[in-house]
Design a protein around this motif. Sequence first.
Motif, PDB file in Angstrom:
ATOM      1  N   VAL A  87     -46.759 111.529   8.156  1.00 17.00           N
ATOM      2  CA  VAL A  87     -47.616 110.948   9.250  1.00 17.00           C
ATOM      3  C   VAL A  87     -46.364 110.098   9.998  1.00 17.00           C
ATOM      4  N   ASP A  89     -47.081 109.039  13.680  1.00 18.02           N
ATOM      5  CA  ASP A  89     -47.669 108.532  14.941  1.00 18.02           C
ATOM      6  C   ASP A  89     -49.001 108.088  14.587  1.00 18.02           C
ATOM      7  N   ARG A  91     -51.387 107.006  15.987  1.00 13.91           N
ATOM      8  CA  ARG A  91     -52.634 107.612  16.746  1.00 13.91           C
ATOM      9  C   ARG A  91     -53.339 108.723  16.318  1.00 13.91           C
ATOM     10  N   TRP A  92     -52.673 109.611  15.222  1.00  2.06           N
ATOM     11  CA  TRP A  92     -53.165 110.769  14.867  1.00  2.06           C
ATOM     12  C   TRP A  92     -54.697 110.351  13.692  1.00  2.06           C
ATOM     13  N   ARG A  94     -55.652 111.534  10.924  1.00  5.06           N
ATOM     14  CA  ARG A  94     -55.822 111.457   9.606  1.00  5.06           C
ATOM     15  C   ARG A  94     -54.720 110.707   8.969  1.00  5.06           C
ATOM     16  N   HIS A 133     -54.188 119.405   4.889  1.00  3.21           N
ATOM     17  CA  HIS A 133     -53.283 119.149   6.165  1.00  3.21           C
ATOM     18  C   HIS A 133     -51.885 119.261   5.811  1.00  3.21           C
ATOM     19  N   TYR A 137     -49.401 119.477  10.457  1.00  2.00           N
ATOM     20  CA  TYR A 137     -50.344 119.104  11.023  1.00  2.00           C
ATOM     21  C   TYR A 137     -50.407 117.897  11.687  1.00  2.00           C
ATOM     22  N   GLY A 138     -49.732 117.032  10.958  1.00  2.00           N
ATOM     23  CA  GLY A 138     -49.449 115.476  11.435  1.00  2.00           C
ATOM     24  C   GLY A 138     -48.185 115.264  12.241  1.00  2.00           C
ATOM     25  N   VAL A 140     -47.798 115.274  15.280  1.00  2.00           N
ATOM     26  CA  VAL A 140     -48.171 114.873  16.551  1.00  2.00           C
ATOM     27  C   VAL A 140     -47.204 113.432  17.077  1.00  2.00           C
ATOM     28  N   ILE A 145     -48.101 118.211  20.147  1.00  2.00           N
ATOM     29  CA  ILE A 145     -47.629 118.536  18.844  1.00  2.00           C
ATOM     30  C   ILE A 145     -46.052 119.133  18.890  1.00  2.00           C
TER      31      ILE A 145
END
Length: 154
Positions: A87, A89, A91-92, A94, A133, A137-138, A140, A145
């Motif tokens: 992770v 960001d 703001r994601w 998940r 995930h 996927y994360g 972003v 993306i």
Amino acid sequence: MAGSVLNVVGAKKTHRLQEEYLKHSPHKIPLLFMSDIIYGLKTVYPIPLGMGATWDPSLIEKAYQNTAAEAYASGNQVSFAPMVDLVHDARWGRVLESTGEDPYLNSLFAASMVKGFQKDLGKNRGIASCIKHFAAYGAVESGRITVLICLNVV
């Protein structure tokens, strides 16, 4: 025909569904009962992001071993956990399922979660673990993306 049943909780319910399904299944392949129990089942734990702050993989393993025992007693056989994407960001949506943005920390906790879920498989108290995930996927950033794949072998 084979399949899975998602988010059914309770040994009586899973047993009844399995019996009914097998009665009509030509090949008698049992269903898998799967749930997203990354936060626990009967005993609810802090979100993985909070658990990551402990830097204590053995504590995480014990928590997920307990979750597996509760899940198994409820008729569950597979968990959708751990979340192994990195992770970057906040703001994601998940982010809370991650233990943080550090690849080394994530690899330690992912291994601990899997070990906890599967530790008592031979004693009929453990369940299978299915990572989720993965990968990129994360990844972003600013709502866009980007291609970022980070493999961290545990």
